[in-house]
Design a protein around this motif. Sequence first.
Motif, short mmCIF file in Angstrom:
data_model
loop_
_atom_site.label_atom_id
_atom_site.label_comp_id
_atom_site.label_asym_id
_atom_site.label_seq_id
_atom_site.Cartn_x
_atom_site.Cartn_y
_atom_site.Cartn_z
N TYR A 49 0.83 -1.21 0.00
CA TYR A 49 0.00 0.00 0.00
C TYR A 49 0.87 1.26 0.00
N ILE A 50 1.90 1.27 0.82
CA ILE A 50 2.78 2.45 0.90
C ILE A 50 3.44 2.70 -0.46
N ARG A 51 3.90 1.65 -1.12
CA ARG A 51 4.51 1.82 -2.44
C ARG A 51 3.50 2.36 -3.45
N ARG A 52 2.27 1.87 -3.40
CA ARG A 52 1.23 2.36 -4.32
C ARG A 52 0.90 3.83 -4.05
N ILE A 53 0.80 4.18 -2.76
CA ILE A 53 0.53 5.57 -2.41
C ILE A 53 1.65 6.47 -2.92
N ARG A 54 2.90 6.06 -2.68
CA ARG A 54 4.05 6.86 -3.14
C ARG A 54 4.01 7.05 -4.65
N ALA A 55 3.67 6.01 -5.37
CA ALA A 55 3.60 6.10 -6.84
C ALA A 55 2.48 7.05 -7.28
N LYS A 56 1.34 6.96 -6.63
CA LYS A 56 0.20 7.78 -7.01
C LYS A 56 0.43 9.26 -6.75
N VAL A 57 1.08 9.60 -5.63
CA VAL A 57 1.24 11.00 -5.26
C VAL A 57 2.62 11.55 -5.63
N GLY A 58 3.51 10.69 -6.10
CA GLY A 58 4.84 11.14 -6.50
C GLY A 58 5.75 11.43 -5.33
N ALA A 59 5.54 10.78 -4.20
CA ALA A 59 6.38 10.99 -3.02
C ALA A 59 7.66 10.17 -3.16
N ALA A 60 8.77 10.79 -2.79
CA ALA A 60 10.06 10.11 -2.89
C ALA A 60 10.37 9.27 -1.65
N ASN A 61 9.72 9.59 -0.52
CA ASN A 61 10.05 8.89 0.72
C ASN A 61 8.90 8.99 1.72
N ARG A 62 9.10 8.34 2.85
CA ARG A 62 8.07 8.31 3.90
C ARG A 62 7.82 9.69 4.48
N THR A 63 8.86 10.49 4.60
CA THR A 63 8.70 11.84 5.13
C THR A 63 7.72 12.65 4.30
N GLN A 64 7.81 12.56 3.00
CA GLN A 64 6.88 13.26 2.13
C GLN A 64 5.46 12.74 2.32
N LEU A 65 5.32 11.44 2.57
CA LEU A 65 3.99 10.88 2.83
C LEU A 65 3.42 11.41 4.15
N VAL A 66 4.26 11.56 5.15
CA VAL A 66 3.80 12.11 6.43
C VAL A 66 3.33 13.55 6.24
#
Length: 85
Positions: A49-66
């Motif tokens: 799920y985290i990898r899919r979210i990162r791909a969808k929003v273009g986040a490079a890392n967990r910090t950007q997801l936070v």
Amino acid sequence: MNITQTAGDEHTQPLSPRELEILRRLPSGGTYDAIARGLGISRHTVDTYIRRIRAKVGAANRTQLVVLALRLEESHSTVRGLQDA
């Protein structure tokens, strides 16, 4: 990073309810294992799920997801405040 998902943007995939649920658990510092236990899923599923979210929003890392999760929570709080007024 694509923080806002515009309605007319055909290249933007919206996050699923489960992806949003996982994203909302990131700011509290939850590990993949803790998130998995809380949702009754495997650690590997959380990682997917985290990898899919990162791909969808273009986040490079967990910090950007936070950061994204905090901004989404802030916008939801604002909307709730307007609805209560």
